[in-house]
Design a protein around this motif. Structure first.
Motif, PDB file in Angstrom:
ATOM      1  N   ARG A  11     -10.553  23.615 -29.759  1.00  0.00           N
ATOM      2  CA  ARG A  11      -9.605  22.456 -30.025  1.00  0.00           C
ATOM      3  C   ARG A  11      -8.371  23.134 -30.856  1.00  0.00           C
ATOM      4  NH1 ARG A  11     -13.279  17.982 -33.040  1.00  0.00           N
ATOM      5  NH2 ARG A  11     -14.346  20.191 -33.582  1.00  0.00           N
ATOM      6  N   ARG A  26      -7.038  18.907 -38.219  1.00  0.00           N
ATOM      7  CA  ARG A  26      -6.761  17.499 -37.600  1.00  0.00           C
ATOM      8  C   ARG A  26      -6.163  18.003 -36.334  1.00  0.00           C
ATOM      9  NH1 ARG A  26      -3.637  13.620 -41.215  1.00  0.00           N
ATOM     10  NH2 ARG A  26      -5.604  13.295 -42.183  1.00  0.00           N
ATOM     11  N   PRO A  27      -6.609  17.079 -35.441  1.00  0.00           N
ATOM     12  CA  PRO A  27      -5.951  16.861 -33.972  1.00  0.00           C
ATOM     13  C   PRO A  27      -4.551  16.670 -33.985  1.00  0.00           C
ATOM     14  CG  PRO A  27      -7.896  15.660 -33.971  1.00  0.00           C
ATOM     15  CD  PRO A  27      -7.596  16.054 -35.282  1.00  0.00           C
ATOM     16  N   ASP A  29      -2.576  15.326 -31.838  1.00  0.00           N
ATOM     17  CA  ASP A  29      -2.375  13.864 -31.758  1.00  0.00           C
ATOM     18  C   ASP A  29      -3.257  12.839 -32.262  1.00  0.00           C
ATOM     19  OD1 ASP A  29      -4.810  14.595 -30.762  1.00  0.00           O
ATOM     20  OD2 ASP A  29      -4.603  14.004 -28.668  1.00  0.00           O
ATOM     21  N   GLY A  30      -3.614  13.217 -33.490  1.00  0.00           N
ATOM     22  CA  GLY A  30      -4.243  12.340 -34.334  1.00  0.00           C
ATOM     23  C   GLY A  30      -5.458  12.248 -34.325  1.00  0.00           C
ATOM     24  N   GLY A  31      -6.289  11.655 -35.082  1.00  0.00           N
ATOM     25  CA  GLY A  31      -7.653  11.487 -35.045  1.00  0.00           C
ATOM     26  C   GLY A  31      -8.080  12.018 -36.127  1.00  0.00           C
ATOM     27  N   ARG A  32      -9.676  12.081 -36.057  1.00  0.00           N
ATOM     28  CA  ARG A  32     -10.416  12.465 -37.260  1.00  0.00           C
ATOM     29  C   ARG A  32     -10.518  14.055 -37.547  1.00  0.00           C
ATOM     30  NH1 ARG A  32     -16.506  10.525 -37.388  1.00  0.00           N
ATOM     31  NH2 ARG A  32     -16.371  11.213 -39.331  1.00  0.00           N
ATOM     32  N   GLU A  33     -10.348  14.172 -38.819  1.00  0.00           N
ATOM     33  CA  GLU A  33     -10.273  15.694 -39.182  1.00  0.00           C
ATOM     34  C   GLU A  33     -11.969  16.420 -38.925  1.00  0.00           C
ATOM     35  OE1 GLU A  33      -8.965  16.231 -43.323  1.00  0.00           O
ATOM     36  OE2 GLU A  33      -7.008  15.182 -42.831  1.00  0.00           O
ATOM     37  N   TRP A  34     -11.798  17.530 -38.885  1.00  0.00           N
ATOM     38  CA  TRP A  34     -13.019  18.213 -38.860  1.00  0.00           C
ATOM     39  C   TRP A  34     -13.004  19.575 -39.553  1.00  0.00           C
ATOM     40  CZ3 TRP A  34      -9.716  18.974 -34.903  1.00  0.00           C
ATOM     41  CH2 TRP A  34      -9.449  20.345 -34.348  1.00  0.00           C
ATOM     42  N   ARG A  56       2.614  13.939 -28.450  1.00  0.00           N
ATOM     43  CA  ARG A  56       2.440  13.395 -29.481  1.00  0.00           C
ATOM     44  C   ARG A  56       3.704  12.622 -29.757  1.00  0.00           C
ATOM     45  NH1 ARG A  56      -0.535  12.097 -34.447  1.00  0.00           N
ATOM     46  NH2 ARG A  56       0.133  10.331 -34.814  1.00  0.00           N
TER      47      ARG A  56
END
Length: 64
Positions: A11, A26-27, A29-34, A56
């Motif tokens: 990723r 963080r992706p 293109d947005g979304g949840r951090e990991w 994006r």
């Protein structure tokens, strides 16, 4: 902005910070951090970063 690859699963993520010995990603293109262990962070190829950022921008620019 710094972008890296989580080598565990491939990723692409933007580095958001460091917490508890992990790199927070963080992706693009947005979304949840990991959280990613520092030894599993690899350099992101410039082409991958550019493709993700253009994708994006295109998604943000679409009309409803």
């Amino acid at each position: 902005m710094r972008y890296v690859i989580d080598v565990r699963d491939g990723r692409l993520g933007q580095v958001m910070g460091h917490e508890g010995g992990y790199v927070q990603l963080r992706p693009v293109d947005g979304g949840r951090e990991w959280d990613c262990p520092p030894d599993a962070v690899g350099e992101a190829p410039l082409g991958e970063v550019l493709r993700a950022r253009v994708r994006r921008i295109n998604e943000d620019g679409r009309l409803p």
